[in-house]
Design an enzyme around this catalytic site. Sequence first.
Site, PDB file in Angstrom:
ATOM      1  N   SER A   1       5.653  -6.872   3.068  1.00 22.08           N
ATOM      2  CA  SER A   1       6.279  -7.219   4.344  1.00 22.08           C
ATOM      3  C   SER A   1       7.083  -8.520   4.234  1.00 22.08           C
ATOM      4  O   SER A   1       6.872  -9.332   3.320  1.00 22.08           O
ATOM      5  CB  SER A   1       5.191  -7.363   5.414  1.00 22.08           C
ATOM      6  OG  SER A   1       4.317  -8.400   5.031  1.00 22.08           O
TER       7      SER A   1
ATOM      8  N   CYS B   1       9.744   1.733   3.338  1.00 19.20           N
ATOM      9  CA  CYS B   1      10.695   0.662   3.651  1.00 19.20           C
ATOM     10  C   CYS B   1      12.086   1.213   3.876  1.00 19.20           C
ATOM     11  O   CYS B   1      12.920   0.572   4.490  1.00 19.20           O
ATOM     12  CB  CYS B   1      10.723  -0.367   2.531  1.00 19.20           C
ATOM     13  SG  CYS B   1      11.430   0.281   1.011  1.00 19.20           S
TER      14      CYS B   1
ATOM     15  N   GLU C   1      -5.155  -3.904  -1.556  1.00 23.90           N
ATOM     16  CA  GLU C   1      -6.597  -3.637  -1.468  1.00 23.90           C
ATOM     17  C   GLU C   1      -6.891  -2.340  -0.707  1.00 23.90           C
ATOM     18  O   GLU C   1      -8.020  -1.861  -0.704  1.00 23.90           O
ATOM     19  CB  GLU C   1      -7.326  -4.819  -0.830  1.00 23.90           C
ATOM     20  CG  GLU C   1      -6.922  -5.183   0.593  1.00 23.90           C
ATOM     21  CD  GLU C   1      -5.686  -6.097   0.674  1.00 23.90           C
ATOM     22  OE1 GLU C   1      -4.720  -5.887  -0.085  1.00 23.90           O
ATOM     23  OE2 GLU C   1      -5.715  -7.006   1.523  1.00 23.90           O
TER      24      GLU C   1
ATOM     25  N   GLU D   1       9.962  -4.066  12.526  1.00 19.16           N
ATOM     26  CA  GLU D   1       9.618  -2.880  11.729  1.00 19.16           C
ATOM     27  C   GLU D   1       8.299  -2.323  12.268  1.00 19.16           C
ATOM     28  O   GLU D   1       7.322  -3.051  12.382  1.00 19.16           O
ATOM     29  CB  GLU D   1       9.434  -3.296  10.257  1.00 19.16           C
ATOM     30  CG  GLU D   1       9.112  -2.141   9.337  1.00 19.16           C
ATOM     31  CD  GLU D   1       8.909  -2.596   7.885  1.00 19.16           C
ATOM     32  OE1 GLU D   1       8.271  -3.642   7.658  1.00 19.16           O
ATOM     33  OE2 GLU D   1       9.401  -1.899   6.983  1.00 19.16           O
TER      34      GLU D   1
ATOM     35  N   PHE E   1       0.819  -1.220   0.000  1.00 21.44           N
ATOM     36  CA  PHE E   1       0.000   0.000   0.000  1.00 21.44           C
ATOM     37  C   PHE E   1       0.847   1.261   0.000  1.00 21.44           C
ATOM     38  O   PHE E   1       0.378   2.324  -0.398  1.00 21.44           O
ATOM     39  CB  PHE E   1      -0.918   0.006   1.245  1.00 21.44           C
ATOM     40  CG  PHE E   1      -0.216   0.443   2.497  1.00 21.44           C
ATOM     41  CD1 PHE E   1      -0.081   1.793   2.809  1.00 21.44           C
ATOM     42  CD2 PHE E   1       0.366  -0.481   3.362  1.00 21.44           C
ATOM     43  CE1 PHE E   1       0.599   2.207   3.944  1.00 21.44           C
ATOM     44  CE2 PHE E   1       1.052  -0.071   4.492  1.00 21.44           C
ATOM     45  CZ  PHE E   1       1.162   1.273   4.780  1.00 21.44           C
TER      46      PHE E   1
ATOM     47  N   LYS F   1      -1.842  -7.458  -8.898  1.00 23.65           N
ATOM     48  CA  LYS F   1      -2.731  -7.319  -7.749  1.00 23.65           C
ATOM     49  C   LYS F   1      -2.207  -6.197  -6.852  1.00 23.65           C
ATOM     50  O   LYS F   1      -1.231  -6.362  -6.121  1.00 23.65           O
ATOM     51  CB  LYS F   1      -2.797  -8.614  -6.931  1.00 23.65           C
ATOM     52  CG  LYS F   1      -3.967  -8.553  -5.947  1.00 23.65           C
ATOM     53  CD  LYS F   1      -3.759  -9.320  -4.678  1.00 23.65           C
ATOM     54  CE  LYS F   1      -3.013  -8.610  -3.604  1.00 23.65           C
ATOM     55  NZ  LYS F   1      -3.678  -7.409  -3.038  1.00 23.65           N
TER      56      LYS F   1
HETATM   57  P1  NAD Z   1       1.844  -6.558   3.035  1.00 24.37           P
HETATM   58  O1  NAD Z   1       2.880  -7.619   3.054  1.00 24.37           O
HETATM   59  O2  NAD Z   1       0.796  -6.584   4.081  1.00 24.37           O
HETATM   60  O3  NAD Z   1       1.060  -6.575   1.634  1.00 24.37           O
HETATM   61  C1  NAD Z   1       1.757  -6.630   0.410  1.00 24.37           C
HETATM   62  C2  NAD Z   1       0.872  -7.317  -0.614  1.00 24.37           C
HETATM   63  O4  NAD Z   1       0.651  -8.674  -0.205  1.00 24.37           O
HETATM   64  C3  NAD Z   1      -0.499  -6.669  -0.751  1.00 24.37           C
HETATM   65  O5  NAD Z   1      -0.875  -6.667  -2.103  1.00 24.37           O
HETATM   66  C4  NAD Z   1      -1.393  -7.561   0.104  1.00 24.37           C
HETATM   67  O6  NAD Z   1      -2.728  -7.611  -0.364  1.00 24.37           O
HETATM   68  C5  NAD Z   1      -0.741  -8.921  -0.035  1.00 24.37           C
HETATM   69  N1  NAD Z   1      -0.922  -9.740   1.179  1.00 24.37           N
HETATM   70  C6  NAD Z   1      -1.085  -9.288   2.449  1.00 24.37           C
HETATM   71  N2  NAD Z   1      -1.199 -10.332   3.293  1.00 24.37           N
HETATM   72  C7  NAD Z   1      -1.076 -11.452   2.557  1.00 24.37           C
HETATM   73  C8  NAD Z   1      -1.088 -12.851   2.857  1.00 24.37           C
HETATM   74  N3  NAD Z   1      -1.255 -13.288   4.103  1.00 24.37           N
HETATM   75  N4  NAD Z   1      -0.938 -13.719   1.846  1.00 24.37           N
HETATM   76  C9  NAD Z   1      -0.760 -13.302   0.578  1.00 24.37           C
HETATM   77  N5  NAD Z   1      -0.752 -11.993   0.229  1.00 24.37           N
HETATM   78  C10 NAD Z   1      -0.907 -11.072   1.202  1.00 24.37           C
HETATM   79  O7  NAD Z   1       2.629  -5.151   3.034  1.00 24.37           O
HETATM   80  P2  NAD Z   1       2.019  -3.700   3.154  1.00 24.37           P
HETATM   81  O8  NAD Z   1       1.565  -3.482   4.548  1.00 24.37           O
HETATM   82  O9  NAD Z   1       1.063  -3.443   2.056  1.00 24.37           O
HETATM   83  O10 NAD Z   1       3.333  -2.816   2.841  1.00 24.37           O
HETATM   84  C11 NAD Z   1       4.265  -2.483   3.835  1.00 24.37           C
HETATM   85  C12 NAD Z   1       5.446  -3.426   3.811  1.00 24.37           C
HETATM   86  O11 NAD Z   1       6.083  -3.398   2.534  1.00 24.37           O
HETATM   87  C13 NAD Z   1       6.527  -3.012   4.801  1.00 24.37           C
HETATM   88  O12 NAD Z   1       7.034  -4.152   5.433  1.00 24.37           O
HETATM   89  C14 NAD Z   1       7.575  -2.350   3.928  1.00 24.37           C
HETATM   90  O13 NAD Z   1       8.875  -2.361   4.468  1.00 24.37           O
HETATM   91  C15 NAD Z   1       7.480  -3.196   2.708  1.00 24.37           C
HETATM   92  N6  NAD Z   1       8.037  -2.525   1.547  1.00 24.37           N
HETATM   93  C16 NAD Z   1       9.240  -2.951   1.067  1.00 24.37           C
HETATM   94  C17 NAD Z   1       9.827  -2.313  -0.009  1.00 24.37           C
HETATM   95  C18 NAD Z   1      11.158  -2.771  -0.531  1.00 24.37           C
HETATM   96  O14 NAD Z   1      11.528  -2.362  -1.629  1.00 24.37           O
HETATM   97  N7  NAD Z   1      11.901  -3.587   0.183  1.00 24.37           N
HETATM   98  C19 NAD Z   1       9.178  -1.238  -0.620  1.00 24.37           C
HETATM   99  C20 NAD Z   1       7.934  -0.839  -0.131  1.00 24.37           C
HETATM  100  C21 NAD Z   1       7.369  -1.497   0.950  1.00 24.37           C
END
Ligand code: NAD
Length: 501
Positions: A227, A282, A177, A384, A150, A174
């Site tokens: 994440s 991140c 959401e 984090e 997000f 995808k």
């Molecule tokens: P998230 O892991 O909750 O969600 C990421 C994606 O995975 C979304 O599209 C979500 O719908 C999907 N998802 C969530 N839970 C899931 C599950 N149980 N099974 C399968 N898919 C699932 O992450 P977020 O909260 O949207 O974003 C923040 C995280 O992203 C932080 O940890 C941040 O550090 C990381 N991030 C990393 C980078 C990088 O380049 N390393 C860049 C941006 C964000």
Amino acid sequence: MSSYIEHFIAGKPYSEPAARSGAVHNPSTGEEIARCEYGTRSTVDHAVAVATEAGRRWGRASHAARQAVIFKLRDLMIANMDVLAEAIGREHGKTIPDAKGELGRAIEGIEFACNAPHVTKGEYTNNVGGEIEVFSMRRPIGVVGCITPFNFPIMVPAVMMTMAVAVGNSIVWKPSEKVPSAALEFARIWKEAGLPDGIFNVVQGDKEVVDAILEHPGIAGVSFVGSTAVGEYVYQKGTNHNKRVAAFTGGKNHMVVMPDADLEAAASAFVSAGFGSSSQRCMAVSLLLPVGTETAERLREIVIPKIRALKVGSYDDPGADFGAVVSRESKVSVEHAIGRCLEEGGELVIDGRGFAVPGRPNGYYLGPTLFDRITTDMHLYREEVFGPVRGIMRPATFDEAIDITNQHEYGNGSVIFTRDGKSAHRFMMEIESGMIGVNVPVPLPSAFFNFGGLRRSKFGDGHLYGPDAARFYTKFKTVSQRWPEPDDGALPVSLAFNPSA
Ligand code: NAD
């Protein structure tokens, strides 16, 4: 008034009867502003079939034809800056200037993708033996599944997917959401740029869509940003289904400040990189590590007023430095992290709990929060926290600062502030992070360099950004060929393994 957000497949909005849906909120007000349709396996099946069919033609298109679309996309991103920034700010909560900063970085990534023909050039050697010439070429891998977080509703997807499309692949994306509207705006802009229908498809939804992408035999590769827990799952499941997977995950980024550093500059950098976008980046600096007690005391005194001066407000408040966190759950979890740190012995210097923005009583706001005397056994060091809670640690020596940074499970970005070249050199050689900064707040590299963390900030060898992204999104073929003169006659039969040597 609540609207209904659909998928985008085959160049148009797409919806299925009796579909599941989820609420989309405006974090600045706490209001539900839309329902978003959630895809199923059958939605993903449909999107993959469309992407496969359209991708065959796109993969054979000339570089010039593909580059024309990417050039146009770049111009349209600039022309649509206000619309995109509004869509990002409304669903994410980040301020409009911050959203425009994100878009600026997205445009840099798109500009770099204009280099796709250059970064995917093959190799050639003539007459390796027996007048045989050998060359290698890079071909698109096919349908790429993209799963994004997000916190950068456009920058992460744009940088990730533009190169994938530029080298001839098609996409099933995808988005998170929590921020589905920007995805539809982006799809509209791709279409307007002249991308053939079916190359860029959006399937909205949650885990069900992710699992369908990871298991789908028609998807060749998966790019994930999010994440660490989810990224590890995506990497393991995707590779088990024979896909190439690059997963970029969480970070806990350290800023080491040496006694000789410009402390004013270091303090400003810590506050900017620490609290920008409500710390939902991140690459946000999470922990400040002044070396030695005197540096810590002096730096703390400079940092406190700078943090207190930050203004928190609605995404559309032009005076706000940062906005709400993305969801009610996120706010609760950040407040919980503050309470737990207090129980564990952290010294709460600035408490951002109970913060409210006038006229926005239901927004998901937290004021900036600062702890001092964080130690490696505390959760605030280990985990984090995706919200405006930052900590000061107190290493006695540079060695200890390096150990604290390297002990962490994440290795996304690390920064040093110093006036001493030798300390800076040792830091960049010894720190196990993918991106390292010297006297800069956020070491986010330009789009023409590779981006990516180490340790548990990244899973897989592939890249999503920079020159290596072009390699991740292409497969290698090597051709050996010989064109004999008509009167050369047939080669004699030879069962030798290497007859041309
Ligand atoms: P998230 O892991 O909750 O969600 C990421 C994606 O995975 C979304 O599209 C979500 O719908 C999907 N998802 C969530 N839970 C899931 C599950 N149980 N099974 C399968 N898919 C699932 O992450 P977020 O909260 O949207 O974003 C923040 C995280 O992203 C932080 O940890 C941040 O550090 C990381 N991030 C990393 C980078 C990088 O380049 N390393 C860049 C941006 C964000």
